[in-house]
Design a protein around this motif. Structure first.
Motif, PDB file in Angstrom:
ATOM      1  N   GLU A  36      11.748  -8.020  -1.561  1.00 27.18           N
ATOM      2  CA  GLU A  36      12.542  -7.066  -2.328  1.00 27.18           C
ATOM      3  C   GLU A  36      11.911  -6.789  -3.688  1.00 27.18           C
ATOM      4  OE1 GLU A  36      16.481  -8.582  -2.555  1.00 27.18           O
ATOM      5  OE2 GLU A  36      16.888  -8.355  -0.415  1.00 27.18           O
ATOM      6  N   GLU A  37      11.108  -7.725  -4.184  1.00 31.00           N
ATOM      7  CA  GLU A  37      10.484  -7.565  -5.495  1.00 31.00           C
ATOM      8  C   GLU A  37       9.064  -7.016  -5.400  1.00 31.00           C
ATOM      9  OE1 GLU A  37      10.656 -11.356  -7.368  1.00 31.00           O
ATOM     10  OE2 GLU A  37      12.829 -11.565  -7.130  1.00 31.00           O
ATOM     11  N   LEU A  38       8.529  -6.888  -4.179  1.00 26.42           N
ATOM     12  CA  LEU A  38       7.154  -6.434  -4.002  1.00 26.42           C
ATOM     13  C   LEU A  38       7.055  -4.939  -4.248  1.00 26.42           C
ATOM     14  CD1 LEU A  38       4.268  -7.138  -3.220  1.00 26.42           C
ATOM     15  CD2 LEU A  38       4.904  -6.886  -0.818  1.00 26.42           C
ATOM     16  N   ARG A  39       6.169  -4.552  -5.139  1.00 25.29           N
ATOM     17  CA  ARG A  39       5.954  -3.150  -5.471  1.00 25.29           C
ATOM     18  C   ARG A  39       4.559  -2.720  -5.051  1.00 25.29           C
ATOM     19  NH1 ARG A  39      10.408  -3.736  -5.435  1.00 25.29           N
ATOM     20  NH2 ARG A  39      12.006  -3.461  -7.030  1.00 25.29           N
ATOM     21  N   PRO A  40       4.367  -1.437  -4.717  1.00 25.47           N
ATOM     22  CA  PRO A  40       3.035  -0.964  -4.307  1.00 25.47           C
ATOM     23  C   PRO A  40       1.985  -1.217  -5.386  1.00 25.47           C
ATOM     24  CG  PRO A  40       4.714   0.698  -3.844  1.00 25.47           C
ATOM     25  CD  PRO A  40       5.378  -0.362  -4.674  1.00 25.47           C
ATOM     26  N   VAL A  41       0.823  -1.661  -4.955  1.00 28.12           N
ATOM     27  CA  VAL A  41      -0.300  -1.882  -5.876  1.00 28.12           C
ATOM     28  C   VAL A  41      -1.466  -0.962  -5.526  1.00 28.12           C
ATOM     29  CG1 VAL A  41       0.338  -4.273  -6.353  1.00 28.12           C
ATOM     30  CG2 VAL A  41      -1.181  -3.767  -4.423  1.00 28.12           C
ATOM     31  N   CYS A  42      -1.262  -0.108  -4.520  1.00 25.32           N
ATOM     32  CA  CYS A  42      -2.315   0.777  -4.046  1.00 25.32           C
ATOM     33  C   CYS A  42      -1.636   1.946  -3.323  1.00 25.32           C
ATOM     34  CB  CYS A  42      -3.243   0.010  -3.094  1.00 25.32           C
ATOM     35  SG  CYS A  42      -4.655   0.938  -2.473  1.00 25.32           S
ATOM     36  N   THR A  43      -2.273   3.105  -3.303  1.00 27.25           N
ATOM     37  CA  THR A  43      -1.708   4.258  -2.630  1.00 27.25           C
ATOM     38  C   THR A  43      -2.382   4.471  -1.276  1.00 27.25           C
ATOM     39  OG1 THR A  43      -3.274   5.853  -3.565  1.00 27.25           O
ATOM     40  CG2 THR A  43      -1.305   5.332  -4.873  1.00 27.25           C
ATOM     41  N   ILE A  76       0.818  -1.217   0.000  1.00 29.88           N
ATOM     42  CA  ILE A  76       0.000   0.000   0.000  1.00 29.88           C
ATOM     43  C   ILE A  76       0.853   1.269   0.000  1.00 29.88           C
ATOM     44  CG2 ILE A  76      -1.909  -1.183   1.134  1.00 29.88           C
ATOM     45  CD1 ILE A  76      -1.139   0.193   3.741  1.00 29.88           C
ATOM     46  N   ASP A  77       2.162   1.123  -0.202  1.00 27.54           N
ATOM     47  CA  ASP A  77       3.082   2.254  -0.290  1.00 27.54           C
ATOM     48  C   ASP A  77       3.025   3.117   0.973  1.00 27.54           C
ATOM     49  OD1 ASP A  77       5.072   3.680  -1.549  1.00 27.54           O
ATOM     50  OD2 ASP A  77       3.702   4.998  -2.631  1.00 27.54           O
ATOM     51  N   ALA A  78       2.999   2.452   2.120  1.00 28.30           N
ATOM     52  CA  ALA A  78       2.899   3.150   3.399  1.00 28.30           C
ATOM     53  C   ALA A  78       4.275   3.409   3.993  1.00 28.30           C
ATOM     54  CB  ALA A  78       2.070   2.315   4.382  1.00 28.30           C
ATOM     55  N   THR A  79       4.399   4.511   4.733  1.00 24.92           N
ATOM     56  CA  THR A  79       5.600   4.686   5.537  1.00 24.92           C
ATOM     57  C   THR A  79       5.606   3.625   6.624  1.00 24.92           C
ATOM     58  OG1 THR A  79       4.466   6.308   6.945  1.00 24.92           O
ATOM     59  CG2 THR A  79       5.732   7.155   5.089  1.00 24.92           C
ATOM     60  N   PHE A  80       6.775   3.139   6.962  1.00 25.52           N
ATOM     61  CA  PHE A  80       6.873   1.937   7.789  1.00 25.52           C
ATOM     62  C   PHE A  80       8.001   2.076   8.791  1.00 25.52           C
ATOM     63  CE2 PHE A  80       8.932  -2.172   8.516  1.00 25.52           C
ATOM     64  CZ  PHE A  80       7.865  -2.969   8.912  1.00 25.52           C
ATOM     65  N   HIS A  81       7.720   1.700  10.036  1.00 23.49           N
ATOM     66  CA  HIS A  81       8.767   1.605  11.043  1.00 23.49           C
ATOM     67  C   HIS A  81       8.572   0.320  11.833  1.00 23.49           C
ATOM     68  CE1 HIS A  81      10.023   6.053  11.089  1.00 23.49           C
ATOM     69  NE2 HIS A  81      11.130   5.342  10.938  1.00 23.49           N
ATOM     70  N   ARG A  82       9.674  -0.274  12.180  1.00 25.90           N
ATOM     71  CA  ARG A  82       9.651  -1.475  13.012  1.00 25.90           C
ATOM     72  C   ARG A  82      10.314  -1.151  14.342  1.00 25.90           C
ATOM     73  NH1 ARG A  82      13.531  -5.305  14.041  1.00 25.90           N
ATOM     74  NH2 ARG A  82      12.829  -7.399  14.598  1.00 25.90           N
ATOM     75  N   ILE A  83       9.638  -1.493  15.435  1.00 25.91           N
ATOM     76  CA  ILE A  83      10.182  -1.290  16.777  1.00 25.91           C
ATOM     77  C   ILE A  83      10.444  -2.655  17.398  1.00 25.91           C
ATOM     78  CG2 ILE A  83       9.825  -0.241  19.034  1.00 25.91           C
ATOM     79  CD1 ILE A  83       7.694   1.554  17.736  1.00 25.91           C
ATOM     80  N   GLN A  84      11.683  -2.932  17.717  1.00 20.03           N
ATOM     81  CA  GLN A  84      12.012  -4.187  18.394  1.00 20.03           C
ATOM     82  C   GLN A  84      11.856  -3.976  19.894  1.00 20.03           C
ATOM     83  OE1 GLN A  84      12.862  -7.369  17.080  1.00 20.03           O
ATOM     84  NE2 GLN A  84      12.373  -7.809  19.221  1.00 20.03           N
TER      85      GLN A  84
END
Length: 330
Positions: free
Chosen positions: A210-217, A76-84
């Motif tokens: 690595e090959e996954l591209r956004p399909v929605c905004t 979904i072309d979202a900004t993303f953060h991961r918190i461990q």
């Protein structure tokens, strides 16, 4: 207390049920290129996204919990953060902290990892309860308050938290207030034989992420959320949800039943499920499909011989079998 002005609302595209079905199918296919053999888990994640809810995934390490979240964010072309989450993680590491600027002679707020469209809290139950509670305001009110100033989070905003089973070493139980803020809880489970063989074949030489591209905004996701909210809910369905919640609150094996927030979130989830199935109205089947997924993690069971024979899922199934289903309108 001051509030930081919210960003200018994005221009949302017009969206109908057919448009939603088309885009959700694209997102589902994109995620399934990474996560094999888990259609129900992916459906629950998509329902949670379109409800503006949060998802709790509990399972043993290595079954793809974090990968599911990353695949959804990429699709979904979202900004993303991961918190461990770790025992020494501080609340300010999650929400942000005010730092004194020597040049301006004032404090400047440095946003934490929570300021993203999609936030993954990995192994959330390995952090202390104090740090876990740093998510409460963000998850419910979609904002963070620091030193008397409130900062709005991006919209849409979703937390996907992963946790290991509570009996594993080094874990803390999530407090009731935190569990109640998760719209749904799912378990990934191990993949089936064929799915795991396919995964070994495709993931062995490359990383599908690595090959996954956004399909929605993000704008399209926001438009879908607005459309889902408009699904029609009859008074009989509302009463049905309230009576189901009341059954859990009165059950002898339950110390803490479904809250009013739980009732509201079940209704929102039912609206989304109806829309994904091509309807602009909710049926009792939509409520029944999602009741355990939305409510089981919220129920606090009593202790004792009687309650040991009752799990939260058992109580919810009893409610579904006991509360009269509303008759269809003629």
């Amino acid at each position: 207390m001051s509030t930081q002005s919210a960003p200018t609302p994005m221009q949302l595209p017009s969206m109908n049920i057919d448009d939603i079905h088309d885009r959700v199918e694209r997102i589902r296919e994109a995620i399934e290129s990474v996560i094999w053999g888990k259609p129900e888990v992916i459906r629950t994640a998509l329902i949670t996204l379109l409800c503006e809810g949060h998802l709790l995934i509990e399972d043993v390490p290595g079954v793809g919990k974090t990968k599911l979240a990353r695949a959804l964010a990429s699709a979904i072309d979202a900004t993303f953060h991961r918190i461990q989450f770790t025992p020494d993680l501080l609340p300010s590491d999650v929400t942000g902290v005010a730092i004194f600027d020597q040049q301006t002679r004032d404090f400047e707020f440095k946003p934490g990892a929570i300021f993203s469209h999609l936030v993954v809290g990995d192994e959330i139950n390995r952090a202390s309860p104090k740090t876990q509670s740093a998510l409460l305001e963000a998850m419910e009110e979609r904002q963070v308050t620091s030193d008397g100033t409130t900062y709005r989070l991006p919209s849409p905003f979703m937390v996907i938290a992963t946790q290991n089973p509570i009996e594993m070493e080094g874990t803390y139980a999530l407090p009731e207030a935190q569990r109640d803020r998760f719209l749904a809880q799912v378990a990934m489970g191990y993949p089936g034989l064929e799915a795991e063989m396919s995964m070994l074949d495709s993931h062995g030489s490359r990383d599908p992420l690595e090959e996954l591209r956004p399909v929605c905004t993000i704008a399209e996701v926001a438009a879908m959320i607005q459309t889902v909210r408009k699904a029609f809910v009859a008074d009989g369905i509302r009463k049905y949800v309230v009576e189901l919640a009341g059954y859990t609150r009165a059950h002898d094996a339950v110390k803490l039943g479904a809250s009013p927030r739980a009732s509201l979130q079940l209704l929102r989830a039912a609206k989304t499920a109806a829309t994904l199935d091509g309807r602009d109205y909710v049926l009792p089947d939509d409520v029944q499909e999602l009741a355990a997924t939305v409510w089981a993690h919220r129920l606090l069971m009593t202790t004792g011989t009687y309650s040991s024979r009752h799990s939260a899922e058992t109580v919810i199934n009893e409610a579904l079998n006991s509360v009269p289903v509303p008759a269809p309108r003629r």
